[in-house]
Design an enzyme around this catalytic site. Structure first.
Site, short mmCIF file in Angstrom:
data_model
loop_
_atom_site.label_atom_id
_atom_site.label_comp_id
_atom_site.label_asym_id
_atom_site.label_seq_id
_atom_site.Cartn_x
_atom_site.Cartn_y
_atom_site.Cartn_z
N GLU A 43 3.15 1.28 8.13
CA GLU A 43 4.09 2.46 8.02
C GLU A 43 5.37 1.83 7.65
O GLU A 43 6.17 2.78 6.86
CB GLU A 43 4.25 3.11 9.35
CG GLU A 43 2.77 3.98 9.78
CD GLU A 43 2.51 5.03 8.54
OE1 GLU A 43 3.39 5.37 7.86
OE2 GLU A 43 1.34 5.29 8.47
N TYR A 126 9.20 9.64 12.89
CA TYR A 126 8.11 9.54 11.84
C TYR A 126 7.21 8.42 12.28
O TYR A 126 6.05 8.57 12.51
CB TYR A 126 8.57 9.43 10.36
CG TYR A 126 7.22 9.42 9.75
CD1 TYR A 126 6.51 10.15 9.28
CD2 TYR A 126 7.28 7.65 9.24
CE1 TYR A 126 5.32 9.51 8.31
CE2 TYR A 126 5.95 7.42 8.58
CZ TYR A 126 5.36 8.31 8.10
OH TYR A 126 4.09 7.92 7.32
N ASP A 144 6.93 13.61 7.23
CA ASP A 144 7.65 12.72 6.06
C ASP A 144 7.95 13.77 4.87
O ASP A 144 7.76 15.06 5.25
CB ASP A 144 6.73 11.64 5.71
CG ASP A 144 5.39 11.93 5.01
OD1 ASP A 144 5.15 13.19 4.93
OD2 ASP A 144 4.92 10.99 4.53
#
Ligand code: SF4
Length: 358
Positions: A43, A126, A144
């Site tokens: 990520e 996020y 996102d």
């Protein structure tokens, strides 16, 4: 918005999304694991980076540092070197600092909830939502840029996505539709759908499984949504690097300022506006005694808030004492070109050195 989307018994949005994802999902290495360390790595690497570009970085990090303890025990220069070319170097520094915290303070165990994860350095809402849902099946929605766009169009949400306080409208909608049984596939599906079907320009509405209930499609408002008003103010800056050379050696220093902190660069003159050569060269030490081999630039290099115009002045020095004296006066270190290759450097310098012939 209509209540039809939020029927808790027959949740058409959730069902369509998970069915779509099960047939369309790409086989990516971080999708075959529940390991929070690997999901976290992927990520952080994939923020602002396309999957094709981020994949080799992910593979290299996992290969060099298979566990969070391995990453924690690496030195920062090694981590920055592996990150070289991805930009946003503060992410690499935070990655390293958080690995050390998890390794040393949490015995290598990532917190197993959104609330615990979001407290870690470099992990925002996020990333915390991604790890919590992918690793621990906590039904907390990820948001996102792709999700903002898709959700804004589908549900007809017109709040400005550049204004952070409007995030809660999106969270509220997603909290109502997220799958409680399979939040991992729901979140991965919604990001993938935004990235591959409900794209910024020319969304694939004709192949879209949500077409019959999509607000933007019904109103022909695809190009108006999402609303995003705030423009980042970009500042221009000119950088003039001097690449001194003598007998296969040069001089560089490690930056300690915010952008490119920890990376190595040449001696530089920095100005908000371009400088002509007559004004510039007197500011470049030894430009009158060394031989100016070439002046390259400007090379345009974009950062999130800055547009850099980078120049390289190659100066060959006649005597070894000159390089030593410059390194002392300017606070730089002498490196051979072979050593330079091992140092983490901003991409604009890496690219330039690949083109330059010494
Ligand atoms: S119909 Fe078009 S705008 Fe609506 S969700 Fe599908 S791709 Fe996006």
């Amino acid at each position: 918005m209509s209540d039809k989307y939020f029927n808790p018994i027959d949740n058409p949005f959730n069902n369509s999304l998970i069915t779509w994802y099960s047939s369309a999902k790409r086989d990516l290495p971080w999708r075959n694991t529940k390991d929070p360390y690997k999901i976290w790595l992927s990520e952080i690497i994939l923020q602002q980076t396309r999957i094709e570009q981020g994949m080799p970085y992910y593979n290299r990090f996992v290969e060099h540092y298979p566990t969070v303890h391995d990453l924690a025990n690496a030195n920062q220069q090694e981590v920055l070197k592996l990150w070289e070319g991805l930009g946003y170097y503060s992410r690499a520094r935070n990655l390293h600092a958080t690995a050390q915290y998890v390794s040393q303070e949490l015995d290598g165990q990532f917190p197993n909830s959104y609330a615990g994860l979001v407290k870690l350095k470099g992990i925002g809402p996020y990333t915390a939502a991604a790890i919590a849902s992918f690793s621990f099946d906590e039904p907390v929605p990820v948001i996102d840029g792709n999700v903002f766009r898709f959700v804004s169009r589908y549900f007809g949400i017109k709040e400005d996505i550049a204004d952070a306080k409007n995030r809660k409208h999106f969270e509220k909608v997603l909290n109502e539709v997220i799958s409680k049984e399979n939040p991992s596939d729901f979140n991965q599906g919604i990001m993938e759908f935004g990235a591959t079907v409900c794209t910024p320009a020319n969304p694939s509405c004709n192949e879209c499984v949500f077409q019959s209930t999509c607000y933007a499609f019904a109103k022909n408002e695809q190009s108006n949504l999402p609303v995003k008003s705030k423009k980042v103010k970009v500042k221009d800056q000119s950088i003039y690097y001097t690449v001194y050379e003598h007998a296969g050696n040069t001089i560089m220093k490690q930056r300690t300022e915010s952008i490119w902190n920890g990376l190595f660069e040449f001696h530089s003159v920095v100005n908000d506006k371009p400088i002509d050569h007559e004004t510039l060269l007197p500011q470049v030490p030894l430009s009158n005694t060394g031989e100016i081999k070439e002046i390259v630039g400007p090379v345009k290099h974009l950062l999130s808030h800055r547009r850099l115009w980078v120049h390289f002045i190659h100066i060959e020095l006649e005597k070894p004492e000159d390089l030593k004296q410059l390194s002392k006066e300017l606070g730089l270190t002498i490196y051979s070109w072979e050593e330079v290759l091992t140092l983490p450097r901003p991409k604009v310098i890496v690219n330039h050195l690949q083109r330059a012939v010494f």
